[in-house]
Design a protein around this motif. Structure first.
Motif, PDB file in Angstrom:
ATOM      1  N   GLU A 154     -42.893  -0.059   0.130  1.00 18.96           N
ATOM      2  CA  GLU A 154     -44.174  -0.572  -0.315  1.00 18.96           C
ATOM      3  C   GLU A 154     -44.537   0.071  -1.667  1.00 18.96           C
ATOM      4  O   GLU A 154     -44.613   1.300  -1.764  1.00 18.96           O
ATOM      5  N   LEU A 156     -47.237   0.505  -3.165  1.00 22.06           N
ATOM      6  CA  LEU A 156     -48.405   1.379  -3.095  1.00 22.06           C
ATOM      7  C   LEU A 156     -48.034   2.747  -2.515  1.00 22.06           C
ATOM      8  O   LEU A 156     -48.637   3.762  -2.855  1.00 22.06           O
ATOM      9  N   HIS A 157     -47.030   2.784  -1.655  1.00 16.14           N
ATOM     10  CA  HIS A 157     -46.575   4.077  -1.135  1.00 16.14           C
ATOM     11  C   HIS A 157     -45.948   4.903  -2.242  1.00 16.14           C
ATOM     12  O   HIS A 157     -46.162   6.110  -2.340  1.00 16.14           O
ATOM     13  N   THR A 160     -48.752   6.086  -4.412  1.00 11.80           N
ATOM     14  CA  THR A 160     -49.473   7.177  -3.756  1.00 11.80           C
ATOM     15  C   THR A 160     -48.707   8.480  -3.925  1.00 11.80           C
ATOM     16  O   THR A 160     -49.291   9.515  -4.255  1.00 11.80           O
ATOM     17  N   VAL A 163     -49.201   9.665  -7.469  1.00  6.46           N
ATOM     18  CA  VAL A 163     -50.529  10.225  -7.721  1.00  6.46           C
ATOM     19  C   VAL A 163     -50.624  11.646  -7.176  1.00  6.46           C
ATOM     20  O   VAL A 163     -51.136  12.544  -7.835  1.00  6.46           O
ATOM     21  N   PHE A 164     -50.093  11.856  -5.973  1.00  5.43           N
ATOM     22  CA  PHE A 164     -50.193  13.191  -5.387  1.00  5.43           C
ATOM     23  C   PHE A 164     -49.019  14.071  -5.792  1.00  5.43           C
ATOM     24  O   PHE A 164     -48.802  15.138  -5.214  1.00  5.43           O
ATOM     25  N   PRO A 178     -38.161   7.108   5.483  1.00  8.23           N
ATOM     26  CA  PRO A 178     -38.823   6.422   6.598  1.00  8.23           C
ATOM     27  C   PRO A 178     -38.992   4.924   6.361  1.00  8.23           C
ATOM     28  O   PRO A 178     -38.859   4.132   7.288  1.00  8.23           O
ATOM     29  N   TRP A 256     -43.296   4.282  15.615  1.00  3.71           N
ATOM     30  CA  TRP A 256     -44.417   3.911  14.732  1.00  3.71           C
ATOM     31  C   TRP A 256     -44.272   2.492  14.220  1.00  3.71           C
ATOM     32  O   TRP A 256     -45.227   1.749  14.110  1.00  3.71           O
ATOM     33  N   ALA A 260     -46.818  -0.409  15.141  1.00  6.04           N
ATOM     34  CA  ALA A 260     -47.595  -0.976  14.049  1.00  6.04           C
ATOM     35  C   ALA A 260     -47.395  -2.490  13.970  1.00  6.04           C
ATOM     36  O   ALA A 260     -48.330  -3.232  13.722  1.00  6.04           O
ATOM     37  N   VAL A 263     -49.426  -4.440  16.531  1.00  3.22           N
ATOM     38  CA  VAL A 263     -50.836  -4.562  16.218  1.00  3.22           C
ATOM     39  C   VAL A 263     -51.055  -5.652  15.165  1.00  3.22           C
ATOM     40  O   VAL A 263     -51.966  -6.452  15.276  1.00  3.22           O
TER      41      VAL A 263
ATOM     42  N   VAL C  79     -56.434   9.402  -6.184  1.00  4.96           N
ATOM     43  CA  VAL C  79     -56.828   8.001  -6.209  1.00  4.96           C
ATOM     44  C   VAL C  79     -57.061   7.513  -4.789  1.00  4.96           C
ATOM     45  O   VAL C  79     -56.267   7.805  -3.897  1.00  4.96           O
ATOM     46  N   PHE C  81     -57.000   4.064  -3.222  1.00  3.12           N
ATOM     47  CA  PHE C  81     -56.623   2.719  -3.652  1.00  3.12           C
ATOM     48  C   PHE C  81     -57.455   1.651  -2.974  1.00  3.12           C
ATOM     49  O   PHE C  81     -57.960   1.833  -1.874  1.00  3.12           O
ATOM     50  N   ASP C  83     -56.331  -1.123  -1.788  1.00  2.80           N
ATOM     51  CA  ASP C  83     -55.638  -1.599  -0.590  1.00  2.80           C
ATOM     52  C   ASP C  83     -55.292  -0.395   0.289  1.00  2.80           C
ATOM     53  O   ASP C  83     -54.141  -0.036   0.434  1.00  2.80           O
ATOM     54  N   ARG C  86     -52.519  -0.082   3.065  1.00  2.00           N
ATOM     55  CA  ARG C  86     -51.128   0.018   2.673  1.00  2.00           C
ATOM     56  C   ARG C  86     -50.824   1.302   1.911  1.00  2.00           C
ATOM     57  O   ARG C  86     -49.679   1.556   1.576  1.00  2.00           O
ATOM     58  N   SER C  87     -51.853   2.083   1.600  1.00  2.00           N
ATOM     59  CA  SER C  87     -51.568   3.330   0.899  1.00  2.00           C
ATOM     60  C   SER C  87     -51.360   4.478   1.883  1.00  2.00           C
ATOM     61  O   SER C  87     -50.876   5.535   1.519  1.00  2.00           O
ATOM     62  N   LEU C  88     -51.723   4.261   3.165  1.00  2.00           N
ATOM     63  CA  LEU C  88     -51.414   5.286   4.174  1.00  2.00           C
ATOM     64  C   LEU C  88     -49.983   5.096   4.644  1.00  2.00           C
ATOM     65  O   LEU C  88     -49.462   3.982   4.655  1.00  2.00           O
ATOM     66  N   PHE C  89     -49.338   6.186   5.051  1.00  2.00           N
ATOM     67  CA  PHE C  89     -47.960   6.090   5.511  1.00  2.00           C
ATOM     68  C   PHE C  89     -47.945   5.855   7.020  1.00  2.00           C
ATOM     69  O   PHE C  89     -48.396   6.710   7.779  1.00  2.00           O
ATOM     70  N   PRO C  90     -47.450   4.694   7.462  1.00  2.00           N
ATOM     71  CA  PRO C  90     -47.564   4.349   8.882  1.00  2.00           C
ATOM     72  C   PRO C  90     -46.732   5.248   9.800  1.00  2.00           C
ATOM     73  O   PRO C  90     -46.982   5.290  10.991  1.00  2.00           O
ATOM     74  N   TRP C  91     -45.731   5.945   9.226  1.00  2.00           N
ATOM     75  CA  TRP C  91     -44.876   6.774  10.084  1.00  2.00           C
ATOM     76  C   TRP C  91     -45.413   8.185  10.244  1.00  2.00           C
ATOM     77  O   TRP C  91     -44.798   9.017  10.883  1.00  2.00           O
ATOM     78  N   MET C  92     -46.562   8.473   9.646  1.00  2.00           N
ATOM     79  CA  MET C  92     -47.131   9.811   9.778  1.00  2.00           C
ATOM     80  C   MET C  92     -48.449   9.719  10.536  1.00  2.00           C
ATOM     81  O   MET C  92     -49.182   8.744  10.385  1.00  2.00           O
ATOM     82  N   PHE C 134     -52.113   2.832  12.398  1.00  2.00           N
ATOM     83  CA  PHE C 134     -52.282   1.510  13.001  1.00  2.00           C
ATOM     84  C   PHE C 134     -53.212   1.528  14.202  1.00  2.00           C
ATOM     85  O   PHE C 134     -53.645   0.486  14.669  1.00  2.00           O
ATOM     86  N   ARG C 148     -57.888  12.195   2.570  1.00  2.00           N
ATOM     87  CA  ARG C 148     -56.673  12.660   1.899  1.00  2.00           C
ATOM     88  C   ARG C 148     -56.985  13.074   0.462  1.00  2.00           C
ATOM     89  O   ARG C 148     -56.527  14.107  -0.018  1.00  2.00           O
ATOM     90  N   ALA C 149     -57.798  12.249  -0.193  1.00  2.00           N
ATOM     91  CA  ALA C 149     -58.159  12.574  -1.571  1.00  2.00           C
ATOM     92  C   ALA C 149     -59.014  13.838  -1.621  1.00  2.00           C
ATOM     93  O   ALA C 149     -58.836  14.687  -2.496  1.00  2.00           O
TER      94      ALA C 149
END
Ligand SMILES: Nc1ncnc2c1ncn2[C@@H]1O[C@H](COP(=O)(O)OP(=O)(O)O)[C@@H](O)[C@H]1O
Ligand SMILES: [Mg+2]
Lengths: 265, 271, 256
Positions: A154, A156-157, A160, A163-164, A178, A256, A260, A263, C79, C81, C83, C86-92, C134, C148-149
């Motif tokens: 993704e 955006l990932h 992200t 950014v960090f 992952p 996960w 996900a 859902v 930042v 975002f 959206d 989609r900026s969060l990591f679904p596997w964490m 999720f 997080r920010a």
């Protein structure tokens, strides 16, 4: 509740079908189609009537089944590892991917058995040749699927993690890897069933001295049909078990992802 | 990674992509040429790419080789067609009548994991090692991807579409043919494409194990056991098989894209 | 703190469907300021934010943060975002998501966890630390992204329509959260929104952008009395006056 009922139903149906098969083969009396009871008796006598010390495995089982499984496991592990590492590397650069895409698609499209003589000529007969052959056969689906997964991170990932200011290694380990996992597992699953096929195939060739495939050829040479059916059933059971184990691992690793998806849909 | 690569992927034009693929293929061939000519790899094991390609071209003019290739092609095509003719109706049946599905599920789950090459010796004993041998094994192995994809496709059929047709007085068969089959078609096509690859594997393996008659596998096998082994002929044979595999796959992918544009559009939106 | 000089950005430059997203945009933000940027949808707000964050290289002009020209993502910048899901990591897990950026902060595992917990508490999600994204509603996911920010303790926080898709009640809570956060930490915040009321309620200053290509068409200081309050602030005459003015600026340039 429903689950146990359908399971009971399926087992009943299977039992009925096996009985029908048994009756039909008795009535037909064809040498090509021995009754299931004969096959099972033969499997037991050949492989599973050994002493307790070897977990009831006979010498024939130790001499044929274990070498086959060992070769397959080593070949699968080597090919899968190479495929994952190369696939991740390839997935990181879309330009390199574009350049190699055609060549890799070609290599994947070659039916592995067509290359077996190449490995025979280069390595001569033996373990090295079989391992190299299995690895070469399965590496492409793993590689291409992993690369595909690593490319479909993704955006955006990635932004992200930029950014960090995650380091390269952290990005790869915690974001790219992952993201690539679901597709990587699809490739690994293909590779698993392919490795069983090419393992058996390599053992069917003249020059083999042990293994389940070798057992099949010697049964062919001596016209021993119950032994041949026993080998086929054994391979079916092994294929089934390997796939089940793989699914258990996949469900754990991709929990996960599955959750996900449920859902979202 | 620089900021540049992280910016949204700049779409590369198809022309650029194709020229990159071609460049990659040329570089790959050049690498083989170099490794072979400099003696980095034994020339008997890896002939220069130019020799392999030249041999591949020569082979086309060789009547024996053409017979080998056409025999394989025939086994592949017949096997794949028969598999589709069995698997699609069977998949439709199993996918739309839950009772039959439940009753046969255990048999299907028992048969599928058997690695198809394990059946090569048995089938040879039962029906001999001619064309029928290869066709039988290709059929067996190609059944599964088509069957499973057909059943999977039926599961995703929109129940509203089925209901609405039924409410107009159409019978179950009409619903199956007018709604279920079309909406499962993209999945069936995928199944056929996967089966085409599997069929190629089985054609070649059966030919090699049988080790007699005609077929590209037989050709490769004899080139391999010749003393000294004719590596250029083996690799030229492999080249044609691989090329065939790539082209069939590309053709089927393109056909799927064209025929099922609606399907991909829908998926694109949802994803 | 932040200076934007004659910024321009063209997408797909040189092609027939080139799109001028930003043209000749000038702006400067003082340290500790909470600036709201309002503009019609599609005018180039997210593009502006990406340029500030160093995620895209603008085709013209420059962005400076504390005097340094931004070429890559600067340190100490966070930042949120648009959206968010989609900026969060679904596997964490939620906690791991929040703790991830802290890996660059010379903290050990315990300290990272502590910081993540604290940030989650501040957005009212202490109980969700071990859940996965999720399992949360949209509003909760957005709060995780904000946590997080916050945990990262940036000196400059960029928020892109952060409350775009949450329900009204949560939205008000999150607006107050932002106000409260900037009171506690020394932080400069640039918040993008298309909601005029929100910009006046949250901001110290509101900048209005034109429709594409975006440039600044209005720059208003917000002087509202006392700590802001969802009810009383919104009925204050100054608030009503300001939002009308911002509204006119936005509309004027949206319809021209
Ligand atoms: N990567 C891109 N490539 C081409 N055009 C883009 C890209 N990103 C955004 N745009 C276009 O630029 C304009 C501004 O987008 P954006 O900055 O996201 O607007 P806003 O955030 O104000 O809604 C839109 O018309 C959008 O279609
Ligand atoms: Mg935006």
């Amino acid at each position: 509740m429903r689950g146990t009922r359908t399971t009971v139903f399926r087992i009943t149906v299977l039992a009925v079908l096996v009985l029908v098969w048994e009756a039909a083969t008795w009535l037909a009396g064809s040498a090509f189609f021995p009754p299931p009871s004969t096959i099972v008796t033969r499997m037991h006598a050949m492989w599973f009537s050994g002493p307790f010390a070897t977990l009831f495995l006979t010498d024939a089982a130790i001499g044929d089944i274990l070498p086959s499984l060992g070769r397959m496991a080593l070949g699968f592990a080597g090919g899968a590892l190479a495929g994952v590492v190369l696939g991740l590397a390839l997935g990181l650069s879309s330009r390199v991917y574009d350049y190699l895409d055609g060549v890799l698609q070609f290599l994947r499209a070659i039916p592995p058995p067509a290359l077996v003589t190449v490995f025979l000529v280069v390595f001569g007969f033996g373990l090295r040749m079989q391992l190299a052959f299995i690895m070469f056969s399965i590496v492409w689906p793993v590689l291409l699927n992993t690369a595909d997964g690593a490319r479909s991170v993704e955006p955006l990932h990635l932004q992200t993690s930029q950014v960090f200011r995650l380091s390269r290694g952290e990005r790869l380990r915690r974001v790219v890897l992952p993201s690539a996992l679901p597709k990587m597992f699809a490739g690994l699953r293909l590779a698993l069933s392919l490795s069983l096929i090419v393992m058996v195939f390599s053992e069917l060739l003249p020059g083999t001295t042990n293994g389940i495939g070798f057992q099949l050829t010697s049964a062919y040479a001596t016209f021993d049909l119950p032994a041949m059916w026993a080998g086929i059933v054994l391979l079916g059971v092994l294929g089934y078990l390997l796939n089940e184990v793989f699914l258990v691992v996949e469900r754990r690793v991709l929990a996960w992802h599955h959750a996900a998806q449920q859902v979202v849909i | 990674m620089s900021a540049e690569t992280l910016a949204p992927l700049r779409p590369v034009s198809p022309a650029t992509r194709w020229s990159r693929r071609a460049a990659g293929a040329l570089a790959f061939a050049a690498l083989i040429e170099l490794v072979s000519r400099t003696g980095l790899a034994d020339r008997e094991f890896l002939p220069p790419a130019t020799e392999i390609v030249w041999r591949a071209v020569i082979l086309v003019t060789d009547a024996d080789f053409r017979t080998h290739a056409l025999t394989s092609l025939l086994a592949w095509a017949i096997g794949l067609a028969v598999a589709a003719l069995i698997a699609v109706p069977l998949g439709l049946l199993l996918g739309s009548v839950p009772l039959i599905d439940a009753a046969t599920r255990s048999v299907v789950e028992f048969l599928r994991p058997i690695p198809s090459v394990a059946l090569i010796p048995l089938v040879a004993l039962v029906i001999g090692t001619g064309l029928q041998h290869r066709v039988a094994l290709v059929v067996y192995a190609s059944l599964w991807p088509i069957l499973y994809n057909t059943m999977y496709g039926l599961r995703g059929v929109d129940p509203v579409a089925k209901e609405s047709l039924r409410s107009y007085g159409f019978g179950p068969l009409a619903v199956l043919l007018r709604v279920s089959l079309p909406s499962a078609a993209p999945f069936i096509a995928t199944g056929v494409r996967l089966a085409a690859g599997v069929a190629l594997i089985l054609t070649v393996s059966t030919e090699i194990v049988a080790g007699r008659g005609e077929g590209i596998g037989v050709f490769i096998f004899f080139a391999g056991i010749a003393v000294p082994a004719r590596m250029d002929a083996i690799l030229a044979g492999v080249f044609w098989v691989g090329l065939f595999g790539v082209l069939v796959n590309a053709l089927l992918v393109a056909a799927e894209r064209r025929a099922f544009r609606w399907h991909h559009a829908q998926r694109g939106e949802a994803g | 703190m932040l200076e934007i000089d004659n910024l321009s950005h063209v997408y797909g430059g040189g092609t027939p469907n080139a799109h001028h997203a930003i043209e000749g945009l000038n702006l400067s933000v003082a340290a500790g300021e909470l600036l709201c940027i309002v503009g019609p949808s599609g005018c180039g707000k997210s593009t502006l934010l990406r340029s500030i964050a160093g995620l895209i290289r603008p085709t013209g002009g420059q962005v400076r943060i504390e005097g340094q020209v931004v070429r890559q993502t600067p340190d100490n910048l966070a930042v949120v975002f648009q959206d968010y899901s989609r900026s969060l990591f679904p596997w964490m897990s939620v906690e791991d998501n929040v703790a991830l950026p802290l890996r660059r902060r010379n903290l050990d595992k315990r300290q990272r966890q502590e910081a993540a917990k604290e940030a989650l508490e501040s957005v009212g999600l202490a109980g969700a630390a071990r859940k996965y994204p999720f399992q949360l509603s949209g509003g909760m996911q957005q709060r995780v992204a904000i946590a997080r920010a916050l945990a990262y303790r940036p000196t400059l926080m960029l928020m892109d329509e952060p409350f775009g898709s949450v329900d009204a009640q949560t939205r008000e809570d999150l607006e107050d959260l932002v106000l409260q956060v900037r009171g506690h930490h020394q932080m400069t915040i640039v918040l993008i929104t298309h909601d005029i009321d929100e910009s006046v309620y949250v901001g110290d200053r509101v900048v209005v952008l034109s429709k594409a290509p975006a440039h600044v068409v209005g720059d208003l200081k917000v002087h509202l009395p006392g700590p802001r309050d969802q009810i009383s602030t919104r009925e204050h005459p100054d608030f009503v006056h300001l939002r009308a003015e911002v509204g006119r600026l936005v509309r004027g340039h949206a319809t021209v």
